[in-house]
Scaffold this active site. Structure first.
Site, mmCIF file in Angstrom:
data_model
loop_
_atom_site.group_PDB
_atom_site.id
_atom_site.type_symbol
_atom_site.label_atom_id
_atom_site.label_comp_id
_atom_site.label_asym_id
_atom_site.label_seq_id
_atom_site.Cartn_x
_atom_site.Cartn_y
_atom_site.Cartn_z
ATOM 1 N N GLY A 297 0.819 -1.213 0.000
ATOM 2 C CA GLY A 297 0.000 0.000 0.000
ATOM 3 C C GLY A 297 0.848 1.255 0.000
ATOM 4 O O GLY A 297 1.052 1.878 1.046
ATOM 5 N N SER B 9 0.981 3.688 -3.264
ATOM 6 C CA SER B 9 0.374 4.737 -4.094
ATOM 7 C C SER B 9 -0.997 5.169 -3.590
ATOM 8 O O SER B 9 -1.766 4.366 -3.055
ATOM 9 C CB SER B 9 0.227 4.235 -5.529
ATOM 10 O OG SER B 9 1.441 3.716 -5.980
ATOM 11 N N GLU C 136 9.458 8.246 -17.217
ATOM 12 C CA GLU C 136 9.957 9.617 -17.047
ATOM 13 C C GLU C 136 10.819 9.712 -15.783
ATOM 14 O O GLU C 136 11.831 10.424 -15.756
ATOM 15 C CB GLU C 136 8.787 10.609 -16.940
ATOM 16 C CG GLU C 136 7.992 10.797 -18.225
ATOM 17 C CD GLU C 136 6.964 9.681 -18.459
ATOM 18 O OE1 GLU C 136 6.839 8.777 -17.614
ATOM 19 O OE2 GLU C 136 6.282 9.733 -19.491
ATOM 20 N N GLU D 71 13.321 -5.186 -5.082
ATOM 21 C CA GLU D 71 12.618 -5.473 -6.317
ATOM 22 C C GLU D 71 13.564 -5.418 -7.519
ATOM 23 O O GLU D 71 13.314 -6.021 -8.541
ATOM 24 C CB GLU D 71 11.505 -4.428 -6.487
ATOM 25 C CG GLU D 71 10.361 -4.898 -7.327
ATOM 26 C CD GLU D 71 9.377 -3.776 -7.625
ATOM 27 O OE1 GLU D 71 9.693 -2.607 -7.404
ATOM 28 O OE2 GLU D 71 8.299 -4.108 -8.106
ATOM 29 N N SER E 117 -1.918 -3.778 -6.099
ATOM 30 C CA SER E 117 -1.978 -5.096 -6.747
ATOM 31 C C SER E 117 -2.331 -6.166 -5.734
ATOM 32 O O SER E 117 -1.730 -6.227 -4.661
ATOM 33 C CB SER E 117 -0.625 -5.478 -7.353
ATOM 34 O OG SER E 117 -0.217 -4.545 -8.289
#
Ligand code: FAD
Length: 351
Positions: free
Chosen positions: A79, A81, A335, A198, A113
């Site tokens: 958790g 974003s 970006e 990750e 997700s």
């Protein structure tokens, strides 16, 4: 895989590994990807949440939250974003207020997700609203069945019946104070550590997915280009050759970064790799769909298994194109990676 020491081969046996070296781990991960064997159905849990709890959590948290993930007995969601905090994670506003022996949490997460089947959430929340925004963030473990937690799945364009992304709403959620991970207000430092987990070998399956998609394109290309006019065909062939070169370049870039890491250096190639491989994959799917022509427009007809890795080519070329945005946005959008490359690799001044 945990019992046999194949879950994370580089870890010790008690954590589901076999103390394998990095090169052995690389070979293993390549072979798994080749055989399309997923290591887990809970990518965030195994890749980020469990390692972070092992690094920063208490003994009880390791026992009750990290180990069940490794054994495949529980799943976790990440958790981070929020509607107003994505690339700029430090702007998050989900609030956790300490009240005696518990936290009271209110706020909302998005793009979470697997929240729709997770047992708990590794929740980033603001614990000191007065501190500078990077300093007042903490991590709390929230059981998903706690009253006040509600999950709303977000159907995706290509397989709306197997949603993986969710909104998570937290309304007066009470969580025991001992569910705080690490130190209070130290969440930002932990986030950087968490995400580093990750980045290790993620490139291997990304590159292999790219190679597999390239192989499919090469198989499809002769009959797709046969019906084209000569000039059009020449352009298509040029695009395909360029993609084949980029696919090989992605593997070389991956090996170069890996070799640097093995020698103990830092590897800015990780950011290069992330942008280059994910965008090549996107270009590949779009080129293939364009070459396919009007037939490419047929989408939503292939029943996909929501648990497959996003790296594996699935569905039609156009579906793969839609899917490719998962990799160019998640784990740091293109970006943002370009900002990292500009500042940390090329040493350019901040914009
Ligand atoms: C498949 C998938 C799975 C995900 N899973 C999870 C999950 O499990 N848990 C979780 O917490 N989040 C998850 N996310 C969310 C992901 O972390 C965010 O989408 C990502 O961080 C981008 O944030 P955002 O969507 O708010 O976009 P924004 O940050 O609002 O960005 C919008 C656009 O502006 C650009 N932009 C933003 N800031 C800058 C800048 N400083 N310079 C230049 N350009 C900029 C971005 O690159 C992007 O193009 C997932 C996302 C996807 C796609």
């Amino acid at each position: 895989m945990f019992d046999a020491g194949w879950l994370v081969p580089g870890w010790p046996p008690e954590l589901g590994g076999r103390n394998a070296g990095p090169l052995e781990s690389l070979v293993f991960i390549e072979e798994l990807a080749k055989a399309h064997v997923p290591r887990t159905t809970n990518v965030q849990g195994l890749g980020i949440v469990a390692p972070s709890i092992l690094d920063y959590g208490s003994e009880a948290q390791i026992r009750d939250y990290a180990m069940p993930i490794l054994r495949g007995e529980a799943t976790a969601c990440l958790g981070m974003s929020e509607p107003g905090a994505g690339s700029d994670l430090a702007s998050l506003s989900t609030r956790a207020v300490r009240d005696g022996d518990h936290f009271l949490i209110n706020g909302q997460k998005v793009w979470t997700s697997g929240a729709n089947y997770a047992d708990f959430c590794f929740l980033f929340c603001r614990t000191d609203p007065e501190a500078p925004k990077h300093k007042g963030i903490s991590i709390v473990l929230v059981d998903m069945d706690t009253p006040g937690v509600s999950v709303r799945p977000l159907p995706e364009i290509v397989h709306p019946h197997h949603p993986d992304l969710n909104e998570v709403f937290l309304t007066d959620v009470t969580v025991p104070a001992e569910n705080l991970v690490g130190e209070l207000n130290d969440g930002w430092a932990m986030a950087n550590g968490s995400l580093a987990h990750e980045r290790g070998m993620v490139w291997v399956s990304t590159v292999m997915g790219l190679e597999e998609a390239m192989q499919h394109l090469l198989e499809d290309a002769p009959h797709l280009t046969k019906r084209m006019a000569a000039a059009e065909r020449a352009v298509a062939v040029d695009q395909i050759v360029r993609l084949a070169i980029d696919t090989t370049a992605a593997r070389c870039l991956g090996y170069r970064g890996f070799a640097k890491l093995m020698r103990g250096g830092s590897a800015p190639e990780q950011a290069l790799m992330k942008v280059f491989a994910s965008e090549t994959r996107q270009r590949l799917a779009l080129t293939a769909a364009e070459i396919q022509g009007a037939d490419a427009v047929e989408v939503g007809t292939v029943e996909m298994d929501g648990h497959q890795s996003i790296d594996e080519p699935q569905g039609t070329w156009l579906e793969q194109y839609f899917h490719s945005f998962a990799n160019t946005i998640s784990a740091g959008a293109s970006e943002i990676q370009r900002n990292i490359i500009a500042e940390r690799v090329l040493g350019l001044p901040r914009g």
